[in-house]
Design an enzyme around this catalytic site. Structure first.
Site, PDB file in Angstrom:
ATOM      1  N   ASN A 158       0.864  -1.180   0.000  1.00 42.35           N
ATOM      2  CA  ASN A 158       0.000   0.000   0.000  1.00 42.35           C
ATOM      3  C   ASN A 158       0.900   1.228   0.000  1.00 42.35           C
ATOM      4  O   ASN A 158       1.478   1.572   1.024  1.00 42.35           O
ATOM      5  CB  ASN A 158      -0.890  -0.031   1.251  1.00 42.35           C
ATOM      6  CG  ASN A 158      -1.704   1.240   1.414  1.00 42.35           C
ATOM      7  OD1 ASN A 158      -1.816   2.033   0.479  1.00 42.35           O
ATOM      8  ND2 ASN A 158      -2.266   1.439   2.594  1.00 42.35           N
ATOM      9  N   LYS A 173       0.085   4.236  -0.240  1.00 43.34           N
ATOM     10  CA  LYS A 173      -0.589   5.417   0.336  1.00 43.34           C
ATOM     11  C   LYS A 173      -0.378   6.618  -0.578  1.00 43.34           C
ATOM     12  O   LYS A 173      -0.329   6.452  -1.796  1.00 43.34           O
ATOM     13  CB  LYS A 173      -0.081   5.674   1.760  1.00 43.34           C
ATOM     14  CG  LYS A 173      -0.071   4.417   2.618  1.00 43.34           C
ATOM     15  CD  LYS A 173       0.132   4.721   4.061  1.00 43.34           C
ATOM     16  CE  LYS A 173       0.341   3.424   4.814  1.00 43.34           C
ATOM     17  NZ  LYS A 173       0.088   3.539   6.226  1.00 43.34           N
ATOM     18  N   HIS A 179      -9.533   1.048   4.887  1.00 44.09           N
ATOM     19  CA  HIS A 179      -8.237   1.233   5.548  1.00 44.09           C
ATOM     20  C   HIS A 179      -8.411   2.149   6.759  1.00 44.09           C
ATOM     21  O   HIS A 179      -9.207   3.090   6.720  1.00 44.09           O
ATOM     22  CB  HIS A 179      -7.222   1.832   4.561  1.00 44.09           C
ATOM     23  CG  HIS A 179      -5.829   1.805   5.091  1.00 44.09           C
ATOM     24  ND1 HIS A 179      -5.355   2.764   5.957  1.00 44.09           N
ATOM     25  CD2 HIS A 179      -4.817   0.922   4.914  1.00 44.09           C
ATOM     26  CE1 HIS A 179      -4.106   2.464   6.283  1.00 44.09           C
ATOM     27  NE2 HIS A 179      -3.760   1.358   5.663  1.00 44.09           N
ATOM     28  N   GLU A 188      -6.764   4.522   7.893  1.00 49.19           N
ATOM     29  CA  GLU A 188      -6.574   5.962   7.661  1.00 49.19           C
ATOM     30  C   GLU A 188      -7.840   6.575   7.080  1.00 49.19           C
ATOM     31  O   GLU A 188      -8.138   7.743   7.326  1.00 49.19           O
ATOM     32  CB  GLU A 188      -5.354   6.184   6.755  1.00 49.19           C
ATOM     33  CG  GLU A 188      -4.059   5.973   7.523  1.00 49.19           C
ATOM     34  CD  GLU A 188      -2.922   5.399   6.700  1.00 49.19           C
ATOM     35  OE1 GLU A 188      -2.958   5.480   5.471  1.00 49.19           O
ATOM     36  OE2 GLU A 188      -1.975   4.864   7.318  1.00 49.19           O
ATOM     37  N   GLU A 208      -5.592  -5.243  10.442  1.00 50.91           N
ATOM     38  CA  GLU A 208      -4.633  -4.156  10.632  1.00 50.91           C
ATOM     39  C   GLU A 208      -4.930  -3.434  11.943  1.00 50.91           C
ATOM     40  O   GLU A 208      -5.766  -2.514  11.972  1.00 50.91           O
ATOM     41  CB  GLU A 208      -4.718  -3.173   9.465  1.00 50.91           C
ATOM     42  CG  GLU A 208      -4.352  -3.769   8.132  1.00 50.91           C
ATOM     43  CD  GLU A 208      -3.669  -2.755   7.228  1.00 50.91           C
ATOM     44  OE1 GLU A 208      -2.595  -3.087   6.709  1.00 50.91           O
ATOM     45  OE2 GLU A 208      -4.183  -1.638   7.069  1.00 50.91           O
ATOM     46  N   GLY A 229       2.134   2.040  10.740  1.00 50.52           N
ATOM     47  CA  GLY A 229       3.066   3.153  10.606  1.00 50.52           C
ATOM     48  C   GLY A 229       3.735   3.551  11.902  1.00 50.52           C
ATOM     49  O   GLY A 229       4.359   4.618  11.986  1.00 50.52           O
ATOM     50  N   SER A 268       3.260  -2.375  10.426  1.00 50.78           N
ATOM     51  CA  SER A 268       4.701  -2.370  10.701  1.00 50.78           C
ATOM     52  C   SER A 268       5.383  -3.702  10.378  1.00 50.78           C
ATOM     53  O   SER A 268       6.281  -4.142  11.102  1.00 50.78           O
ATOM     54  CB  SER A 268       4.975  -1.949  12.160  1.00 50.78           C
ATOM     55  OG  SER A 268       4.529  -0.617  12.369  1.00 50.78           O
TER      56      SER A 268
END
Ligand code: PEP
Length: 263
Positions: free
Chosen positions: A9, A11, A96, A98, A170, A176, A216
């Site tokens: 991904n 991003k 996702h 985010e 996730e 991240g 991560s």
């Protein structure tokens, strides 16, 4: 046996020249591709067409980072499933964290369910992301959150087949942050998701759906996480922006994917 799957991904990273350079380097490092791992990269929308060209003939696949649920109309700034399919992409990341928690839209479970149905209707494969926040984990709510997000996203998709769905567990606190879930934490969550899936879509489908871990993942922790029985690969953010790291993570998925007799 489920084939391993590793997706990058990207991003909102890279412009055209570095994106092309990354794909060129990946082609070099992943040639030949491990025969037992599916690999995809998910660039921003505007780079889907050029990356499809860069990936041509490599065996590496393409995915988008989101899709809008309506087929067309007055939805300024959105991108439909058919538009994504036109680029040659096969996968669409949905829900996702985010997009659920960080970006202004704050996508909710109903919206994600509508998008999942649209992606499936358009014959693309959703990579449905679910995961708990740190506060939810600390409050002992991890399994409840996963159950809720999974059931909500699959409303109206109960007849889905294993080939039509990929799930990414996730944990939000691991994305991240450099702090990955332990292999045992990942396995617990994946086993819980698969148990719930059995109830929603039936055992045959649930046993075939690939459940990726994301949060991560790096070359030095990938093999141990991917070796867990219900972990079928990874959704990789930061480490997918380096050809060396991403290729090492893909290779880490390969041994665990081999049949026992070939080890
Ligand atoms: C992600 O964005 O899906 C992700 C897992 O990011 P990272 O690997 O950087 O934690």
């Amino acid at each position: 046996m489920r084939r391993k799957f590793v997706a990058g991904n990207w991003k909102m990273n890279l412009t055209l020249a570095p994106a092309r350079a990354l794909v060129a380097a990946l082609r070099e490092r992943l040639s030949p591709l491990p025969p037992n791992v599916d690999v995809a990269v998910c660039p921003p929308f505007v780079y889907l067409f050029p990356m499809a060209k860069s990936l041509d003939g490599s065996g590496l696949q393409l995915g988008a980072q989101n899709a809008y649920e309506e087929p067309e109309g007055a939805f300024t700034g959105e991108v439909s499933v058919a538009m994504i399919a036109d680029t040659g992409a096969r996968y669409v990341i949905l829900g996702h964290s985010e997009r659920r928690h960080t970006i202004g839209h704050h996508e909710d479970d109903r919206m994600i369910a509508r998008r999942l149905r649209a992606v499936r209707a358009g014959k693309l494969v959703p990579i449905l992301c679910i995961g708990e926040t740190l506060a939810e984990r600390k409050a002992g709510q991890t399994n409840d959150v996963l159950s809720f997000q999974l059931a909500a996203a699959l409303i109206g998709s109960e007849s889905i087949t294993a080939a039509e769905l990929i799930i990414a567990y996730e944990p939000v606190w691991a994305i991240g942050t450099g702090q990955n879930a332990t292999p045992a934490q990942a396995q617990d969550a994946h086993a819980h998701i698969r148990r719930d899936l059995r109830r929603i879509v039936g055992s045959a489908t649930a046993d075939g759906v690939r459940i990726l871990y994301g949060g991560s993942v790096k070359p030095d922790n990938a093999a141990e996480i991917f070796a867990q029985p219900d972990v079928d690969g990874g959704l990789i953010g930061g480490a997918s922006l380096s050809a060396d790291s991403f290729a090492a993570i893909v290779r880490a998925a390969a041994p665990a994917a081999q049949p026992v007799s070939a080890r």
